[in-house]
Design a protein around this motif. Structure first.
Motif, PDB file in Angstrom:
ATOM      1  N   ALA A 140       0.825  -1.206   0.000  1.00  6.81           N
ATOM      2  CA  ALA A 140       0.000   0.000   0.000  1.00  6.81           C
ATOM      3  C   ALA A 140       0.857   1.253   0.000  1.00  6.81           C
ATOM      4  CB  ALA A 140      -0.933  -0.011   1.208  1.00  6.81           C
ATOM      5  N   LYS A 141       1.776   1.349   0.929  1.00  8.33           N
ATOM      6  CA  LYS A 141       2.574   2.560   1.072  1.00  8.33           C
ATOM      7  C   LYS A 141       3.416   2.840  -0.168  1.00  8.33           C
ATOM      8  CE  LYS A 141       3.064   2.489   6.125  1.00  8.33           C
ATOM      9  NZ  LYS A 141       4.033   2.356   7.244  1.00  8.33           N
ATOM     10  N   GLU A 142       4.035   1.806  -0.709  1.00 13.34           N
ATOM     11  CA  GLU A 142       4.927   1.997  -1.852  1.00 13.34           C
ATOM     12  C   GLU A 142       4.166   2.086  -3.168  1.00 13.34           C
ATOM     13  OE1 GLU A 142       7.943  -1.045  -1.670  1.00 13.34           O
ATOM     14  OE2 GLU A 142       8.307  -0.668   0.467  1.00 13.34           O
ATOM     15  N   GLY A 143       2.890   1.681  -3.150  1.00  9.61           N
ATOM     16  CA  GLY A 143       2.101   1.704  -4.378  1.00  9.61           C
ATOM     17  C   GLY A 143       1.074   2.813  -4.448  1.00  9.61           C
ATOM     18  N   GLY A 144       1.094   3.739  -3.469  1.00  9.30           N
ATOM     19  CA  GLY A 144       0.153   4.851  -3.504  1.00  9.30           C
ATOM     20  C   GLY A 144      -1.246   4.500  -3.079  1.00  9.30           C
ATOM     21  N   LEU A 145      -1.408   3.388  -2.324  1.00  9.45           N
ATOM     22  CA  LEU A 145      -2.707   2.982  -1.825  1.00  9.45           C
ATOM     23  C   LEU A 145      -2.777   3.211  -0.312  1.00  9.45           C
ATOM     24  CD1 LEU A 145      -2.988  -0.334  -3.826  1.00  9.45           C
ATOM     25  CD2 LEU A 145      -4.509   1.612  -4.113  1.00  9.45           C
ATOM     26  N   LEU A 146      -3.950   3.009   0.258  1.00  8.07           N
ATOM     27  CA  LEU A 146      -4.119   3.083   1.696  1.00  8.07           C
ATOM     28  C   LEU A 146      -3.999   1.685   2.283  1.00  8.07           C
ATOM     29  CD1 LEU A 146      -7.166   5.507   1.844  1.00  8.07           C
ATOM     30  CD2 LEU A 146      -4.793   6.070   2.360  1.00  8.07           C
ATOM     31  N   PRO A 147      -3.339   1.537   3.423  1.00  3.71           N
ATOM     32  CA  PRO A 147      -3.192   0.212   4.023  1.00  3.71           C
ATOM     33  C   PRO A 147      -4.510  -0.326   4.546  1.00  3.71           C
ATOM     34  CG  PRO A 147      -2.303   1.906   5.472  1.00  3.71           C
ATOM     35  CD  PRO A 147      -2.629   2.579   4.184  1.00  3.71           C
ATOM     36  N   VAL A 148      -4.669  -1.638   4.495  1.00  2.00           N
ATOM     37  CA  VAL A 148      -5.904  -2.263   4.965  1.00  2.00           C
ATOM     38  C   VAL A 148      -5.827  -2.619   6.445  1.00  2.00           C
ATOM     39  CG1 VAL A 148      -6.488  -3.161   2.692  1.00  2.00           C
ATOM     40  CG2 VAL A 148      -5.143  -4.585   4.264  1.00  2.00           C
ATOM     41  N   TYR A 149      -4.649  -2.512   7.025  1.00  3.52           N
ATOM     42  CA  TYR A 149      -4.509  -2.782   8.452  1.00  3.52           C
ATOM     43  C   TYR A 149      -4.779  -1.496   9.230  1.00  3.52           C
ATOM     44  CZ  TYR A 149      -2.845  -7.451   7.483  1.00  3.52           C
ATOM     45  OH  TYR A 149      -2.780  -8.760   7.075  1.00  3.52           O
ATOM     46  N   PRO A 150      -5.743  -1.518  10.163  1.00  7.28           N
ATOM     47  CA  PRO A 150      -6.260  -0.296  10.784  1.00  7.28           C
ATOM     48  C   PRO A 150      -5.223   0.572  11.481  1.00  7.28           C
ATOM     49  CG  PRO A 150      -7.717  -2.133  11.250  1.00  7.28           C
ATOM     50  CD  PRO A 150      -6.496  -2.710  10.609  1.00  7.28           C
ATOM     51  N   ASP A 151      -4.275  -0.026  12.205  1.00  7.64           N
ATOM     52  CA  ASP A 151      -3.315   0.799  12.925  1.00  7.64           C
ATOM     53  C   ASP A 151      -2.416   1.561  11.965  1.00  7.64           C
ATOM     54  OD1 ASP A 151      -2.128  -1.579  12.120  1.00  7.64           O
ATOM     55  OD2 ASP A 151      -0.754  -1.648  13.822  1.00  7.64           O
ATOM     56  N   THR A 152      -2.054   0.934  10.865  1.00  9.24           N
ATOM     57  CA  THR A 152      -1.222   1.609   9.865  1.00  9.24           C
ATOM     58  C   THR A 152      -1.998   2.719   9.176  1.00  9.24           C
ATOM     59  OG1 THR A 152      -0.201  -0.551   9.484  1.00  9.24           O
ATOM     60  CG2 THR A 152       0.385   1.217   7.968  1.00  9.24           C
ATOM     61  N   LEU A 153      -3.267   2.459   8.857  1.00  3.72           N
ATOM     62  CA  LEU A 153      -4.114   3.464   8.217  1.00  3.72           C
ATOM     63  C   LEU A 153      -4.303   4.683   9.109  1.00  3.72           C
ATOM     64  CD1 LEU A 153      -5.972   4.252   5.848  1.00  3.72           C
ATOM     65  CD2 LEU A 153      -7.818   3.064   7.029  1.00  3.72           C
ATOM     66  N   ALA A 154      -4.518   4.448  10.404  1.00  3.74           N
ATOM     67  CA  ALA A 154      -4.770   5.552  11.328  1.00  3.74           C
ATOM     68  C   ALA A 154      -3.606   6.519  11.383  1.00  3.74           C
ATOM     69  CB  ALA A 154      -5.069   5.003  12.720  1.00  3.74           C
ATOM     70  N   GLN A 155      -2.399   6.028  11.170  1.00  3.25           N
ATOM     71  CA  GLN A 155      -1.213   6.877  11.221  1.00  3.25           C
ATOM     72  C   GLN A 155      -1.157   7.877  10.067  1.00  3.25           C
ATOM     73  OE1 GLN A 155       2.106   4.153  11.296  1.00  3.25           O
ATOM     74  NE2 GLN A 155       1.347   3.079  13.113  1.00  3.25           N
ATOM     75  N   LEU A 156      -1.918   7.621   9.007  1.00  5.61           N
ATOM     76  CA  LEU A 156      -1.836   8.459   7.808  1.00  5.61           C
ATOM     77  C   LEU A 156      -2.736   9.685   7.848  1.00  5.61           C
ATOM     78  CD1 LEU A 156      -1.736   5.804   4.954  1.00  5.61           C
ATOM     79  CD2 LEU A 156       0.178   6.959   6.060  1.00  5.61           C
ATOM     80  N   LYS A 157      -3.654   9.752   8.805  1.00  9.43           N
ATOM     81  CA  LYS A 157      -4.618  10.843   8.802  1.00  9.43           C
ATOM     82  C   LYS A 157      -3.952  12.211   8.904  1.00  9.43           C
ATOM     83  CE  LYS A 157      -7.290   9.108  12.056  1.00  9.43           C
ATOM     84  NZ  LYS A 157      -8.427   9.010  13.004  1.00  9.43           N
ATOM     85  N   GLU A 158      -2.819  12.280   9.589  1.00 15.12           N
ATOM     86  CA  GLU A 158      -2.115  13.552   9.739  1.00 15.12           C
ATOM     87  C   GLU A 158      -0.931  13.680   8.796  1.00 15.12           C
ATOM     88  OE1 GLU A 158      -3.522  15.753  11.609  1.00 15.12           O
ATOM     89  OE2 GLU A 158      -5.026  14.278  12.246  1.00 15.12           O
TER      90      GLU A 158
END
Length: 437
Positions: free
Chosen positions: A355-373
């Motif tokens: 996800a991170k290297e391909g320009g997508l959002l991660p499907v694992y919740p803790d990793t996704l939550a880190q991206l909001k900011e």
């Protein structure tokens, strides 16, 4: 063709994915498959065929090289990797469904119901909730679950935001638009300064046009169709959808986008953007490597930026709840080995990287939550919080891409062949006929 009945709830509220805490669990085991022979990896000498969708780039190629190397270390099997460009995906899948396909394939989440209905995908229910995958929110399996069986594992989530020429905005002292009126004003100012050949905000009328149209329609409260009993009922003529459709066609009729580009899809728009012919368009971060390549390195880094698409009613417009999955192809002779590959690739470590290297959002919740900011990904996380899905029906792809029902309706209006009410009424009838086949 066997048409399957989808019993799982459609994925219409991706906001849960942002709010859920990690459900525990651990990294995928680093030991070999339980079936490995004592003398060495159980699948030594085997070769697994894997399809990736889209065009390769250095980051994606490096990721796949490292993933496949670990897979070989665990199983002893080699991987034959093939990249399928997006414009060729539908034809490639159709040919594989009646002949020889891969063992494992990347697949768009909204494509799963259609290909499952043609027996082109193997169930992966037995591995979907084990190991790290137990952390993936259940609502991300809306498209993937058919008649109680899971046919694909979420690999990376997709939300779209507005990609814009930050350097042009800085040059012309334009603030990031927070409202639709501000976006229109920004587009017109850029067109005035950069010339009539520039689209201030690009109209998408190609194969993925509904990602843009849907954002406008959903923001007005519109729907494509809803299931009433066992029948799909079209909603294209209702006020909410009609209002969004008017905003969509208005991109051209109001002059923000050229009438000469009515059939361009995101790939085509990306190339025009890279050649200084587009100021803004709706897409995702996966376009950035292509833009850098198409512009010969001139457009990258601080010259580009993203912001959430503003709706006419205020706030960010809903984004399509998209994403890419990993699936085992139906009829594979190596189902056990294929599942080992899917298990490794969708483990937290490799899925987060994908996800991170391909320009997508991660499907694992803790990793996704880190991206909001995160400055680069915050716009997507915000859009994903309001994400919606197209009708979860095997025949949606026929209406969306093959028959291009809404694209044709929009062109008829823009070219003056029909008024909007007539075009939407005709499209509504055609959509119902397709979904209810």
């Amino acid at each position: 063709m066997r048409i399957a009945k989808i019993t799982a709830a459609a994925a219409t509220s991706a906001a849960l994915a942002l709010g859920l805490a990690a459900c525990g669990g651990s990294e995928e085991p680093t030991t070999s498959s339980p079936s490995a022979a004592a003398s060495g990896p159980a699948f030594a000498g085997k070769t697994l065929s894997v399809w990736r969708l889209g065009d390769s780039n250095p980051a994606a190629a490096k990721y796949m090289e490292e993933l496949n190397a670990e897979f070989k270390a665990k199983t002893g099997a080699d991987v034959k990797l093939e990249w399928i460009p997006w414009p060729q995906v539908a034809d490639k899948f159709a040919a594989a469904a009646t002949g020889t396909g891969p063992d494992v394939t990347e697949i768009g989440n909204d494509q799963v119901p259609m290909w499952q209905s043609q027996d082109a995908l193997e169930p992966v229910t037995d591995i979907a909730r084990e190991g790290d995958r137990a952390q993936i929110p259940q609502n991300l399996y809306g498209y993937e679950t058919v008649d109680g069986e899971i046919y694909a594992i979420p690999w990376g989530a997709g939300a779209r935001a507005v990609l814009y020429r930050k350097d042009w905005f800085d040059e012309l002292k334009i603030e990031i638009p927070k409202t639709w009126d501000e976006l229109v004003a920004a587009a017109k100012k850029i067109q005035k300064e950069k010339g009539d050949g520039v689209d201030g905000f690009a109209f998408n009328g190609g194969s993925d046009a509904n990602h843009l149209l849907a954002a406008f329609a959903w923001s007005e409260g519109g729907e494509y169709a809803v299931k009433e009993g066992d029948k799909w009922v079209g909603k294209l003529t209702e006020p909410g959808f009609a209002a969004g459709f008017a905003t969509y066609t208005g991109l051209v009729t109001d002059g923000l986008s050229s009438k000469a580009n009515l059939t361009l899809n995101t790939v085509d728009i990306r190339k025009r953007f890279a050649n200084n012919k587009v100021a803004m368009y709706l897409t995702a971060a996966w376009d950035l490597p292509g833009i850098e390549e198409d512009s010969k390195g001139k457009l990258k880094g601080d010259k580009l930026g993203f912001f959430p698409l503003p709706s006419k009613k205020g706030g960010p417009a809903p984004s399509f709840f998209g994403g890419n999955d990993l699936a085992v192809w139906g009829g594979t002779q190596q189902a056990e080995l294929a599942k080992e590959y899917v298990k490794l690739a969708t483990s937290k470590t490799w899925a987060d990287r994908y996800a991170k290297e391909g320009g997508l959002l991660p499907v694992y919740p803790d990793t996704l939550a880190q991206l909001k900011e995160d400055p680069a990904q915050g716009a997507f996380a915000e859009a994903f919080a309001n994400a919606r899905a197209f009708p979860a029906d095997p025949n949606w792809s026929e209406a969306d891409a093959t028959k291009a029902v809404l694209q044709n309706a929009a062109r008829d209006v823009i070219e003056g062949k029909k008024d909007a009410a007539t075009a939407l009424a005709d499209a509504n009838k055609e959509l119902e006929e397709i979904l209810n086949q």
